[in-house]
Every structure is written in structure tokens, then in C-alpha cells.
Design an enzyme around this catalytic site. Sequence first.
Site, short mmCIF file in Angstrom:
data_model
loop_
_atom_site.label_atom_id
_atom_site.label_comp_id
_atom_site.label_asym_id
_atom_site.label_seq_id
_atom_site.Cartn_x
_atom_site.Cartn_y
_atom_site.Cartn_z
N LYS A 71 33.77 -38.83 0.22
CA LYS A 71 34.17 -39.12 -0.82
C LYS A 71 33.69 -38.52 -1.99
CE LYS A 71 31.04 -43.69 0.71
NZ LYS A 71 30.32 -44.67 0.55
N ASP A 105 30.68 -48.73 -4.94
CA ASP A 105 29.69 -48.15 -4.00
C ASP A 105 28.13 -49.26 -4.68
OD1 ASP A 105 31.10 -48.29 -1.31
OD2 ASP A 105 30.39 -45.55 -2.04
N GLY A 129 24.43 -37.52 1.77
CA GLY A 129 25.46 -37.46 1.41
C GLY A 129 26.13 -38.48 0.12
N ARG A 155 19.45 -29.63 1.40
CA ARG A 155 20.39 -30.80 1.18
C ARG A 155 19.50 -31.84 0.34
NH1 ARG A 155 25.84 -32.08 3.00
NH2 ARG A 155 24.98 -33.71 3.07
#
Length: 267
Positions: A71, A105, A129, A155
Site C-alpha cells: 500500500k 480502508d 504496516g 517501527r
Amino acid sequence: MTLIGGSTRVYALLGDPVAHSLSPAMQNAAFRALGLDAVYVALRCGEGALAGVIDTLLRQGGGGNVTIPHKEAAAAALAARGDCDLPLCNTFWSENGVTRCAETDSEGILAALARLGSPAGPWCLIGTGGSARAALRAAHRAGVGVAVRSRSAERGDRLRAAAAAAGVPAAAAESCTVLINCTPLGLSDTDPLPVPPSDVPWTRVALDLVYRRGETEWVRGMRAAGCVAADGREVLVEQGAAAFECWHPKRPAPREVMRAAVRAALA
């Protein structure tokens, strides 16, 4: 049954993996219901081939969706052409010769939470993510803060920084009433749980963005722990309907047809 010919518009789901996806069943049911000369397929695609496949689909008047793990890469590929200013993209199409992109989404997440009667208050996101970034956009639209759980401290810190940059307040996990699994854990029978229900006793509503027959083990576990819980099938339908209306703006998406196709496939 509509015959596929030289004028048929092709739409595709690009990602890896895609074999499990019900987007083809759902979108093809919508195309048939409205008599559209179009077909939707799932294409397993590596990141290196992504830009070329998108370009091919756009050139023949079609479009598609992007799923895990591409994405953000899709947004970057379209941005390099001057066609996208979004941080992530899961929907693309051509409109009067101009490339368009969208992120649908977050619309699916908000609609699914509304069906669950989601309480006011902050959300805890599991994962970092593209799906987590879509959930972050949904949180911004809902006006709620977020906490982040990640196996990678680096992350996790990047997603918290992205939340701060977007004006989404930080929250303590223990203050969150909503828990969203934004990882792909649960697609396989051998996957561990995204987080054990006993580790998140403060949760009232649990939404798993993964969907599968019989629901995921995590959804069943969260429900047994007393939460209102659901898998990602409603997210799939609502984001897919929003994408359909991007491709065919003059035709409302046949949501009940799409929902029925997903329900039949997961029966």
C-alpha cells in the site's frame, strides 16, 4: 453471465499473498448485478513489478486495489508519476485519462466499528504496516487517540511519530476501549495470536482486519473474554464498496450483493 472480450475493463487486486482474498468474488458479483462489462482478478505481484502492473491496468481503462504489503509502495509509485499525494494507496483508477488514487480502508474500518457499536475513546493498534496506517487515518477522522503495540520498537516509534504528525493524540494502551489487529496474523492456522486476550483486559471492542472461514482464533478468543468482536469481512465489504464508487462514480455500489457474496464464500 457477461462474456469477457476486448472491451472488458480489467480490475485487479495487487499484493502478496492474494490467493485468500474474497475481493474477486465480491467485486465480480457487483459487476454482474449492475451489468458492467468488467472483471476483477487477484494478481500476486512483487514490489518490483508493481508500478508496471498498475500502469498496464490504467492504460486499458481499468484499475484496482492494493493490499499487503504494497500500500505504501503503490502510493510512492503513483507519486513518482505525479498522480498521488497520499501516504498510502489501496485504490487506483483512470478518470478521463487522469490517474486517481484513494485510500478506502479507513472508510471500511469506521463502518465496521460503527456496526459493532464502538464506544467513544482511544484505540490501540496492533501492528505498524499499511493497515495500521489506514487505521490511523480512521482514528483521525473519528477524532480519537491511539496507542501502538509492535514487536519492533523502531517501527512502533515511526507509527507514533506519524500519528503525532497527523494530529492524532497518543494514548496509554490501558485507556483504550477499542483494539484493532492490523497485522496479517490469523491468515494461517499456524500463526500466533496478535496478542493474547489476557494481555488486554481493558478491551471492550475488538476488530480483526483479517477474515477467514469460521472467523479467526483471535476473534473467538476476544469474544470468549467478554468483548464485542468481529473479523474483517465488514471492513472488506465497505472498503470494496468505496473503491467500486471510485471506479464507477455514477453507480452506487450494490452493498448487499457484495455482502452476500462475501458471506457465501465464508459460509
